[in-house]
Scaffold this active site. Sequence first.
Site, PDB file in Angstrom:
ATOM      1  N   GLY A 305       5.279   4.187  -2.885  1.00  0.00           N
ATOM      2  CA  GLY A 305       6.627   3.834  -2.482  1.00  0.00           C
ATOM      3  C   GLY A 305       6.623   2.978  -1.242  1.00  0.00           C
ATOM      4  CD  GLU A 307       8.445   2.351   4.920  1.00  0.00           C
ATOM      5  OE1 GLU A 307       7.782   2.468   3.860  1.00  0.00           O
ATOM      6  OE2 GLU A 307       7.921   2.163   6.026  1.00  0.00           O
ATOM      7  CG  HIS A 331       6.375   9.316   2.552  1.00  0.00           C
ATOM      8  ND1 HIS A 331       5.479   9.849   3.441  1.00  0.00           N
ATOM      9  CD2 HIS A 331       6.328   7.970   2.748  1.00  0.00           C
ATOM     10  CE1 HIS A 331       4.924   8.882   4.151  1.00  0.00           C
ATOM     11  NE2 HIS A 331       5.419   7.724   3.737  1.00  0.00           N
ATOM     12  CD  GLU A 332       7.938   5.596   0.566  1.00  0.00           C
ATOM     13  OE1 GLU A 332       8.223   4.971   1.615  1.00  0.00           O
ATOM     14  OE2 GLU A 332       6.767   5.897   0.270  1.00  0.00           O
ATOM     15  CG  HIS A 335       9.218   5.662   5.916  1.00  0.00           C
ATOM     16  ND1 HIS A 335       8.543   5.605   7.115  1.00  0.00           N
ATOM     17  CD2 HIS A 335       8.256   5.708   4.953  1.00  0.00           C
ATOM     18  CE1 HIS A 335       7.232   5.612   6.885  1.00  0.00           C
ATOM     19  NE2 HIS A 335       7.027   5.687   5.584  1.00  0.00           N
ATOM     20  CD  GLU A 354       3.775   5.283   6.748  1.00  0.00           C
ATOM     21  OE1 GLU A 354       4.115   6.317   6.150  1.00  0.00           O
ATOM     22  OE2 GLU A 354       4.239   4.154   6.467  1.00  0.00           O
ATOM     23  CG  ASP A 413      -3.508  -3.431   4.158  1.00  0.00           C
ATOM     24  OD1 ASP A 413      -2.418  -2.847   4.155  1.00  0.00           O
ATOM     25  OD2 ASP A 413      -4.192  -3.642   3.144  1.00  0.00           O
ATOM     26  CE1 TYR A 421      -0.388   5.872   5.691  1.00  0.00           C
ATOM     27  CE2 TYR A 421       1.488   7.019   4.727  1.00  0.00           C
ATOM     28  CZ  TYR A 421       0.791   5.852   4.953  1.00  0.00           C
ATOM     29  OH  TYR A 421       1.266   4.668   4.453  1.00  0.00           O
TER      30      TYR A 421
HETATM   31  N1  BES Z   1       5.221   2.293   4.317  1.00  0.00           N
HETATM   32  C1  BES Z   1       4.270   2.846   3.436  1.00  0.00           C
HETATM   33  C2  BES Z   1       3.543   1.821   2.617  1.00  0.00           C
HETATM   34  C3  BES Z   1       2.807   0.771   3.430  1.00  0.00           C
HETATM   35  C4  BES Z   1       2.154   1.067   4.608  1.00  0.00           C
HETATM   36  C5  BES Z   1       2.776  -0.517   2.969  1.00  0.00           C
HETATM   37  C6  BES Z   1       1.500   0.073   5.316  1.00  0.00           C
HETATM   38  C7  BES Z   1       2.114  -1.514   3.673  1.00  0.00           C
HETATM   39  C8  BES Z   1       1.479  -1.218   4.860  1.00  0.00           C
HETATM   40  C9  BES Z   1       4.907   3.878   2.495  1.00  0.00           C
HETATM   41  O1  BES Z   1       5.917   4.614   3.085  1.00  0.00           O
HETATM   42  C10 BES Z   1       3.854   4.873   2.119  1.00  0.00           C
HETATM   43  O2  BES Z   1       3.328   5.490   3.007  1.00  0.00           O
HETATM   44  N2  BES Z   1       3.576   5.029   0.841  1.00  0.00           N
HETATM   45  C11 BES Z   1       2.662   6.032   0.366  1.00  0.00           C
HETATM   46  C12 BES Z   1       3.451   7.260   0.017  1.00  0.00           C
HETATM   47  C13 BES Z   1       2.840   8.566   0.330  1.00  0.00           C
HETATM   48  C14 BES Z   1       2.124   8.733   1.611  1.00  0.00           C
HETATM   49  C15 BES Z   1       3.790   9.706   0.056  1.00  0.00           C
HETATM   50  C16 BES Z   1       1.967   5.504  -0.872  1.00  0.00           C
HETATM   51  O3  BES Z   1       2.347   4.461  -1.372  1.00  0.00           O
HETATM   52  O4  BES Z   1       1.021   6.110  -1.333  1.00  0.00           O
HETATM   53 ZN    ZN Z   2       5.181   5.900   4.578  1.00  0.00          ZN
END
Ligand code: BES
Ligand code: ZN
Length: 643
Positions: A305, A307, A331-332, A335, A354, A413, A421
């Site tokens: 996801g 956010e 989670h989203e 955010h 996160e 990244d 997290y």
């Molecule tokens: N914001 C993040 C995705 C992200 C982080 C994209 C850094 C680009 C750079 C999103 O909220 C996220 O953490 N997604 C996780 C969800 C999970 C931890 C519940 C995912 O996609 O796995």
């Molecule tokens: Zn996240």
Amino acid sequence: MQPYYYAMKIPFSSLFVLFLLPLFSACGGNEALENEANSKKVKISQQVRDAHSYANTNEIRTKHLHLELEVDFSTKTIYGVARHEMTNLGTDTAIFDIRGLEIQKVTIGSKGNEINTDYVIGQEDEILGAPLSVKIKQNTENVNIYYKTTDHSGALDWLDPQLTEGKKHPYLYTQGQAILTRTWIPCQDTPANRITYSADVQVPTDLMAVMSAKNPTQRNKQGKYHFEMHQPIPAYLIALAVGNLSYRSLGKNCGVYTEPELINAVAWEFVDLNKMIQTAEDLYGKYEWEQYDVIILPYSFPFGGMENPRLTFANPTLIAGDRSLISVIAHELAHSWSGNLVTNATWDDFWLNEGFTVYFENRIMEALYGKEVADILALIEFQELEQEVKDIQAGDHPNDTYLKLALDGRDPDEGMTSIAYVKGAFFLKTLEETVGRAKFDAFMKAYFKAYKFQTLTTEMFEAYLQEHLLIPEGINFNTKDWLYGKGIPDNCVRLHSPRFEHVEALAVQLAEGKNIFKGKNLKRSDYVTQEWQAFIRKLPRDIDIAQLKLVDEHLNFKACGNAEIMTEWYVLGIQAGYDELRPEMAKLLKKVGRRKFLLPIYRELAKSEKNMSFAHQVYREARKNYHSISVKTMDDLLKYHPN
Ligand code: BES
Ligand code: ZN
């Protein structure tokens, strides 16, 4: 990387000196900025250095961005004008971030009263792209950049119809975080600056467009859509999706978008959406974004996801058919407070986004489904954290286990690990346990209120924590160990879960050669996804393949359709030499582009030569189905060079 250098005459002096200066961007809300503008004083003490942006936001900043976009599927190009309304503290140069964009012209002045101006594109950096420096006047407040996207616009995923659910219409979506917004919009691409935005978007008439803004719920005949985002957001949260979309309301202020073929399944999976929003508000205060919708994108979406405000972007692998993966939506949604309302000032402070969100997500899950379920989720994550700490400490960047990162010169990244997290979330859990839930909740609520629509650094949070919780409570807490120290501090809370232990015991029996199905009607639905994950993780890596086959005969993990379980299963299968999984594994790798699943499977395959050739064979075909974010990770991992 890109060949474009628009040779300019460089009519304005001192430009290159500018590039050599450290780049600063101040933080705080737009209101604060106006005050600064009035007094023409910049408080150096409030400046935060963002190593991942060229923008000179300490001198001039976008307040509002208006986009005029035409989405052309035939050439896979967006033709755009980015109209920046700026607060200028008196500079004659405005620096924007760009990467993979073709700049056509730049003007200053309001629409209709524009005059062309000179600009220069600096040297291209492989990670950051290039600075676009625009000559302006000391009182210029409107800068308009005319541009088009290219094949190097990494945020964009253009999908041919066969990669969609309906297989009839093409699809486009964007992914901005962390520093990809600059690949489809020339902008000041730093989270330290907040802007409002609006957009006029032209798309083919058989498609609908949605953004991280106020959205339509129906297609219009002209294919023209207007969007407004009135709350100030960082640039990485600007997002667009275009496809054959339908909408289903799931409550007063929430609903889902997806292709018509999936809408029933999605609506069923997310029935609790409305309750979830209520729960989140009860915990940490008002939802500030009016509407909360989720769009289920095609399978190539590189994340579970994302956010994007008012409209979470999500991967169809969440539609497990048993509602077992909705913690990603929790989670989203979380955010909407941690990340979108209170934002990390730089990507070194990513854990502020996160870590808070994972903590908050877990509180939502606990409130809705009970502590037992919440603990199982947290334990699964904690196992991943322990493994990742080991991996990081053995790798090239051992200091990446600090919550406060130092990502200068690297792709932000790389900060997307379990540290931000899960270590982040366990830091907050440990604080909660130390002061008690009631006091901790009051602290969190006050924190979101104090910093809403602002950005902050780890150091600012540290000071806030000290002043508003630890000193008043007279508590001595090892905050610095957590923020600026390695690994998992000793005082970290430990969780115990009888349900977790139960499935682990079952795994031990299977490993010992027992037929755990004998005389029992054990079904997959007897346990939730995360319990099966715990079960698989407990199996020894050299387990007898006959035992794995026994599991597949009864539970069909290998083709169960739940990507979380399948991924764990395939990783174990590779380690145990259970090669019969390969056809199913290849199917998943070709269909799903979510990095969380691709990475562990390809990483495991890359460990032996015979598996590596299988990996390459699959990847050669699958690569074109992935978003550039996943492509980059997998190219590096598999040492793959196209052509
Ligand atoms: N914001 C993040 C995705 C992200 C982080 C994209 C850094 C680009 C750079 C999103 O909220 C996220 O953490 N997604 C996780 C969800 C999970 C931890 C519940 C995912 O996609 O796995
Ligand atoms: Zn996240």
